[in-house]
Design a protein around this motif. Structure first.
Motif, PDB file in Angstrom:
ATOM      1  N   LYS A 165       0.834  -1.211   0.000  1.00 22.09           N
ATOM      2  CA  LYS A 165       0.000   0.000   0.000  1.00 22.09           C
ATOM      3  C   LYS A 165       0.867   1.258   0.000  1.00 22.09           C
ATOM      4  CE  LYS A 165      -4.340  -1.146   2.231  1.00 22.09           C
ATOM      5  NZ  LYS A 165      -5.157  -0.990   3.420  1.00 22.09           N
ATOM      6  N   ASP A 178      -6.185   3.853   6.204  1.00 15.66           N
ATOM      7  CA  ASP A 178      -7.293   3.585   5.288  1.00 15.66           C
ATOM      8  C   ASP A 178      -7.960   2.269   5.642  1.00 15.66           C
ATOM      9  OD1 ASP A 178      -5.796   1.508   4.255  1.00 15.66           O
ATOM     10  OD2 ASP A 178      -5.383   2.479   2.355  1.00 15.66           O
ATOM     11  N   ASP A 179      -9.169   2.126   5.187  1.00 19.76           N
ATOM     12  CA  ASP A 179      -9.899   0.886   5.395  1.00 19.76           C
ATOM     13  C   ASP A 179     -10.792   0.689   4.174  1.00 19.76           C
ATOM     14  OD1 ASP A 179     -10.447  -1.369   6.856  1.00 19.76           O
ATOM     15  OD2 ASP A 179     -12.070  -0.472   7.996  1.00 19.76           O
ATOM     16  N   SER A 180     -10.781  -0.514   3.623  1.00 19.63           N
ATOM     17  CA  SER A 180     -11.598  -0.771   2.432  1.00 19.63           C
ATOM     18  C   SER A 180     -12.433  -2.014   2.633  1.00 19.63           C
ATOM     19  CB  SER A 180     -10.744  -1.035   1.193  1.00 19.63           C
ATOM     20  OG  SER A 180      -9.557  -0.352   1.221  1.00 19.63           O
ATOM     21  N   GLY A 181     -13.398  -2.189   1.757  1.00 20.30           N
ATOM     22  CA  GLY A 181     -14.206  -3.399   1.816  1.00 20.30           C
ATOM     23  C   GLY A 181     -15.122  -3.531   0.619  1.00 20.30           C
ATOM     24  N   ALA A 205     -11.656  -8.320   5.177  1.00 22.92           N
ATOM     25  CA  ALA A 205     -10.386  -9.044   5.357  1.00 22.92           C
ATOM     26  C   ALA A 205     -10.683 -10.403   6.009  1.00 22.92           C
ATOM     27  CB  ALA A 205      -9.419  -8.229   6.202  1.00 22.92           C
ATOM     28  N   GLN A 251     -12.355 -12.742   3.541  1.00 20.75           N
ATOM     29  CA  GLN A 251     -11.404 -13.265   2.568  1.00 20.75           C
ATOM     30  C   GLN A 251     -10.605 -14.419   3.183  1.00 20.75           C
ATOM     31  OE1 GLN A 251      -9.798 -13.741  -0.951  1.00 20.75           O
ATOM     32  NE2 GLN A 251     -11.327 -12.190  -0.700  1.00 20.75           N
ATOM     33  N   PHE A 308     -17.101  -1.635  -4.113  1.00 21.79           N
ATOM     34  CA  PHE A 308     -15.920  -1.522  -3.280  1.00 21.79           C
ATOM     35  C   PHE A 308     -15.904  -0.117  -2.726  1.00 21.79           C
ATOM     36  CE2 PHE A 308     -13.440  -5.009  -5.492  1.00 21.79           C
ATOM     37  CZ  PHE A 308     -13.090  -5.676  -4.324  1.00 21.79           C
ATOM     38  N   PHE A 348      -5.736  -9.072  -6.294  1.00 22.57           N
ATOM     39  CA  PHE A 348      -5.700  -9.755  -4.999  1.00 22.57           C
ATOM     40  C   PHE A 348      -7.122  -9.784  -4.443  1.00 22.57           C
ATOM     41  CE2 PHE A 348      -6.414  -6.247  -1.988  1.00 22.57           C
ATOM     42  CZ  PHE A 348      -6.276  -5.156  -2.826  1.00 22.57           C
ATOM     43  N   TYR A 374     -10.740  -9.917  -3.470  1.00 20.89           N
ATOM     44  CA  TYR A 374     -11.989 -10.184  -4.186  1.00 20.89           C
ATOM     45  C   TYR A 374     -11.918  -9.841  -5.683  1.00 20.89           C
ATOM     46  CZ  TYR A 374     -13.778 -10.538   0.577  1.00 20.89           C
ATOM     47  OH  TYR A 374     -13.969 -10.911   1.876  1.00 20.89           O
ATOM     48  N   ASP A 375     -10.756  -9.417  -6.169  1.00 21.35           N
ATOM     49  CA  ASP A 375     -10.636  -9.003  -7.578  1.00 21.35           C
ATOM     50  C   ASP A 375     -11.208 -10.017  -8.581  1.00 21.35           C
ATOM     51  OD1 ASP A 375      -9.630  -6.522  -7.082  1.00 21.35           O
ATOM     52  OD2 ASP A 375      -7.542  -7.028  -7.510  1.00 21.35           O
ATOM     53  N   LYS A 406      -7.230  -0.503 -13.516  1.00 24.44           N
ATOM     54  CA  LYS A 406      -7.976  -0.702 -12.261  1.00 24.44           C
ATOM     55  C   LYS A 406      -7.866   0.553 -11.392  1.00 24.44           C
ATOM     56  CE  LYS A 406      -8.143  -3.117  -7.861  1.00 24.44           C
ATOM     57  NZ  LYS A 406      -7.546  -4.028  -6.892  1.00 24.44           N
ATOM     58  N   HIS A 455     -11.953   2.103  -6.121  1.00 20.78           N
ATOM     59  CA  HIS A 455     -12.276   2.805  -4.879  1.00 20.78           C
ATOM     60  C   HIS A 455     -11.047   3.474  -4.283  1.00 20.78           C
ATOM     61  CE1 HIS A 455     -11.037  -1.281  -4.445  1.00 20.78           C
ATOM     62  NE2 HIS A 455     -10.944  -1.229  -3.125  1.00 20.78           N
ATOM     63  N   ARG A 456      -9.884   2.738  -4.256  1.00 20.54           N
ATOM     64  CA  ARG A 456      -8.678   3.295  -3.637  1.00 20.54           C
ATOM     65  C   ARG A 456      -8.093   4.415  -4.484  1.00 20.54           C
ATOM     66  NH1 ARG A 456      -6.512  -0.994  -3.128  1.00 20.54           N
ATOM     67  NH2 ARG A 456      -7.489  -1.598  -1.192  1.00 20.54           N
TER      68      ARG A 456
HETATM   69  P1  IMP Z   1      -7.976  -3.057   3.488  1.00 20.47           P
HETATM   70  O1  IMP Z   1      -8.759  -2.366   4.548  1.00 20.47           O
HETATM   71  O2  IMP Z   1      -7.588  -2.143   2.374  1.00 20.47           O
HETATM   72  O3  IMP Z   1      -6.829  -3.855   4.017  1.00 20.47           O
HETATM   73  O4  IMP Z   1      -8.971  -4.102   2.807  1.00 20.47           O
HETATM   74  C1  IMP Z   1      -9.693  -5.072   3.547  1.00 20.47           C
HETATM   75  C2  IMP Z   1      -9.992  -6.274   2.679  1.00 20.47           C
HETATM   76  O5  IMP Z   1     -10.852  -5.876   1.606  1.00 20.47           O
HETATM   77  C3  IMP Z   1      -8.769  -6.882   2.027  1.00 20.47           C
HETATM   78  O6  IMP Z   1      -8.229  -7.909   2.800  1.00 20.47           O
HETATM   79  C4  IMP Z   1      -9.325  -7.452   0.730  1.00 20.47           C
HETATM   80  O7  IMP Z   1      -9.817  -8.742   0.987  1.00 20.47           O
HETATM   81  C5  IMP Z   1     -10.501  -6.539   0.412  1.00 20.47           C
HETATM   82  N1  IMP Z   1     -10.132  -5.536  -0.609  1.00 20.47           N
HETATM   83  C6  IMP Z   1      -9.873  -4.224  -0.403  1.00 20.47           C
HETATM   84  N2  IMP Z   1      -9.547  -3.602  -1.557  1.00 20.47           N
HETATM   85  C7  IMP Z   1      -9.613  -4.561  -2.501  1.00 20.47           C
HETATM   86  C8  IMP Z   1      -9.358  -4.548  -3.916  1.00 20.47           C
HETATM   87  O8  IMP Z   1      -9.013  -3.530  -4.554  1.00 20.47           O
HETATM   88  N3  IMP Z   1      -9.510  -5.728  -4.548  1.00 20.47           N
HETATM   89  C9  IMP Z   1      -9.876  -6.880  -3.913  1.00 20.47           C
HETATM   90  N4  IMP Z   1     -10.094  -6.953  -2.618  1.00 20.47           N
HETATM   91  C10 IMP Z   1      -9.976  -5.797  -1.902  1.00 20.47           C
END
Ligand code: IMP
Length: 185
Positions: A12, A64-67, A82, A85, A107, A140, A142-143, A162, A167-168
């Protein structure tokens, strides 16, 4: 200026470094824990994390936090992406989606940044669809089961493509715009 990325994931830091390079911002890596509160909102996880890290004395940093949020599953795996997954994985998600017609999902990526006393929180969203099977070997997480247009998966398109819609990528550009507006970069 140096901006510390608080994450366990060195990949990251590299991604952010590439986006920030032209603004003369050096990215530092802080591999440090912060509490992830139990909530359905990424924004709340980020907000609480920022407050904790600031209180502990960290300055000039971002978290940051994604999902992945699937509508037919009422937003699951969402903030638990996470965990989802690691446990059921893509195959488990496809199983939960068997016979489900509404494949819509998104996302989301929330980034929080503290520079001095200035606080910025942005959220980038990438809408799309859950495919019926895993496709592609790039990316990686869920891609392989997510597609922005219902056809090619995120694991089948080049990384720069991508990033231009992800989202990122969107959240990062929103953060850069806000840093520019506030004349911080
Ligand atoms: P994080 O908060 O960015 O670490 O994301 C949390 C989880 O969301 C990760 O472990 C991935 O499983 C999933 N994730 C986040 N961004 C992506 C992406 O761009 N592609 C696929 N999976 C993602």
């Amino acid at each position: 200026m140096k901006l510390n990325v608080v994450t366990h994931n060195p990949g990251k830091v590299k991604e952010y470094q590439a986006e920030f390079a032209e603004f003369n911002v050096e990215m530092g890596h802080v591999n440090r824990e912060y509490d992830e509160v139990q909530t359905s909102y990424l924004e709340e996880v980020v907000d609480k994390g920022m407050k904790q890290l600031y209180k502990e004395g960290l300055r000039d940093f971002m978290v940051d936090d994604s999902g992945l949020f699937i509508n037919a599953l009422k937003g699951f795996p969402g903030v638990y992406s996470a965990f989802g997954q690691k446990t059921i994985g893509n195959k488990g998600i496809l199983k939960l989606m068997e016979g489900v017609e509404d494949r819509s999902a998104m996302f989301k990526c929330c980034i929080g940044c503290m520079i001095g006393e200035e606080r910025i929180v942005v959220t980038g969203i990438c809408p799309g669809f859950i495919l019926y099977e895993e496709k592609g070997d790039g990316g990686f997480g869920y891609d392989p089961i997510f597609s922005p247009d219902g056809e090619l998966s995120f694991a089948e398109i080049p990384l720069d493509q991508k990033n231009s819609i992800s989202h990122r990528g969107i959240a990062t550009r929103m953060l850069i715009d806000e840093l520019k507006n506030r004349k911080l970069i």
